[in-house]
Design a protein around this motif. Structure first.
Motif, PDB file in Angstrom:
ATOM      1  N   THR A   7       3.537   6.079  -1.279  1.00 29.02           N
ATOM      2  CA  THR A   7       2.481   5.579  -0.405  1.00 29.02           C
ATOM      3  C   THR A   7       2.723   4.101  -0.103  1.00 29.02           C
ATOM      4  O   THR A   7       3.551   3.450  -0.741  1.00 29.02           O
ATOM      5  CB  THR A   7       1.109   5.741  -1.071  1.00 29.02           C
ATOM      6  OG1 THR A   7       1.089   4.916  -2.248  1.00 29.02           O
ATOM      7  CG2 THR A   7       0.825   7.194  -1.442  1.00 29.02           C
ATOM      8  N   VAL A   8       1.971   3.574   0.851  1.00 24.46           N
ATOM      9  CA  VAL A   8       2.078   2.148   1.188  1.00 24.46           C
ATOM     10  C   VAL A   8       1.787   1.272  -0.031  1.00 24.46           C
ATOM     11  O   VAL A   8       2.552   0.345  -0.320  1.00 24.46           O
ATOM     12  CB  VAL A   8       1.183   1.797   2.390  1.00 24.46           C
ATOM     13  CG1 VAL A   8       1.097   0.286   2.591  1.00 24.46           C
ATOM     14  CG2 VAL A   8       1.716   2.469   3.649  1.00 24.46           C
ATOM     15  N   PRO A   9       0.710   1.522  -0.792  1.00 25.10           N
ATOM     16  CA  PRO A   9       0.485   0.688  -1.976  1.00 25.10           C
ATOM     17  C   PRO A   9       1.635   0.760  -2.988  1.00 25.10           C
ATOM     18  O   PRO A   9       1.996  -0.249  -3.597  1.00 25.10           O
ATOM     19  CB  PRO A   9      -0.807   1.236  -2.571  1.00 25.10           C
ATOM     20  CG  PRO A   9      -1.521   1.869  -1.428  1.00 25.10           C
ATOM     21  CD  PRO A   9      -0.424   2.416  -0.554  1.00 25.10           C
ATOM     22  N   ALA A  12       4.509  -1.336  -1.586  1.00 27.53           N
ATOM     23  CA  ALA A  12       4.182  -2.751  -1.714  1.00 27.53           C
ATOM     24  C   ALA A  12       4.387  -3.224  -3.148  1.00 27.53           C
ATOM     25  O   ALA A  12       4.953  -4.295  -3.390  1.00 27.53           O
ATOM     26  CB  ALA A  12       2.743  -2.999  -1.257  1.00 27.53           C
ATOM     27  N   GLU A  13       3.972  -2.418  -4.102  1.00 27.52           N
ATOM     28  CA  GLU A  13       4.160  -2.773  -5.513  1.00 27.52           C
ATOM     29  C   GLU A  13       5.644  -2.775  -5.880  1.00 27.52           C
ATOM     30  O   GLU A  13       6.126  -3.674  -6.562  1.00 27.52           O
ATOM     31  CB  GLU A  13       3.397  -1.799  -6.403  1.00 27.52           C
ATOM     32  CG  GLU A  13       3.498  -2.131  -7.874  1.00 27.52           C
ATOM     33  CD  GLU A  13       2.712  -1.171  -8.756  1.00 27.52           C
ATOM     34  OE1 GLU A  13       3.065  -1.074  -9.940  1.00 27.52           O
ATOM     35  OE2 GLU A  13       1.767  -0.521  -8.263  1.00 27.52           O
ATOM     36  N   GLN A  19       0.778  -5.095   1.346  1.00 24.95           N
ATOM     37  CA  GLN A  19       0.795  -3.816   2.058  1.00 24.95           C
ATOM     38  C   GLN A  19       1.022  -4.023   3.551  1.00 24.95           C
ATOM     39  O   GLN A  19       1.687  -3.214   4.197  1.00 24.95           O
ATOM     40  CB  GLN A  19      -0.501  -3.053   1.818  1.00 24.95           C
ATOM     41  CG  GLN A  19      -0.633  -2.561   0.393  1.00 24.95           C
ATOM     42  CD  GLN A  19      -1.900  -1.773   0.157  1.00 24.95           C
ATOM     43  OE1 GLN A  19      -2.419  -1.132   1.068  1.00 24.95           O
ATOM     44  NE2 GLN A  19      -2.409  -1.828  -1.055  1.00 24.95           N
ATOM     45  N   ARG A  23       3.700  -2.105   6.201  1.00 25.79           N
ATOM     46  CA  ARG A  23       3.313  -1.514   7.490  1.00 25.79           C
ATOM     47  C   ARG A  23       4.073  -2.167   8.643  1.00 25.79           C
ATOM     48  O   ARG A  23       4.468  -1.488   9.598  1.00 25.79           O
ATOM     49  CB  ARG A  23       1.809  -1.649   7.688  1.00 25.79           C
ATOM     50  CG  ARG A  23       1.016  -0.749   6.787  1.00 25.79           C
ATOM     51  CD  ARG A  23      -0.474  -0.768   7.145  1.00 25.79           C
ATOM     52  NE  ARG A  23      -1.205   0.103   6.258  1.00 25.79           N
ATOM     53  CZ  ARG A  23      -1.767  -0.290   5.123  1.00 25.79           C
ATOM     54  NH1 ARG A  23      -1.707  -1.549   4.747  1.00 25.79           N
ATOM     55  NH2 ARG A  23      -2.420   0.574   4.370  1.00 25.79           N
TER      56      ARG A  23
END
Length: 64
Positions: A7-9, A12-13, A19, A23
């Motif tokens: 997922t995006v989160p 990002a992590e 985030q 995107r």
């Protein structure tokens, strides 16, 4: 066995970026970041693609 899509989160992590940056990578369609795609309204990536991108970036760093 298949792993769930990232997922995006999670992306990002993984890359230690906001985030919004993840995107933007997808939105601008640049060669920055792993291959991402939409599943309905959600942005996702395959962990295999993430690992391949990481390996490619590590190879570029070692070659420089």
């Amino acid at each position: 066995m298949r792993r769930p899509l990232a997922t995006v989160p999670q992306l990002a992590e993984h890359y230690s970026v906001p985030q919004a940056t993840v995107r933007r990578w997808h939105h601008t369609q640049t060669s920055i970041g792993p291959l991402m795609f939409r599943v309905g309204k959600y942005l996702r990536a395959r962990w295999e693609d993430i690992e391949a991108y990481d390996a490619e970036m590590a190879g570029r760093r070692n070659a420089a």
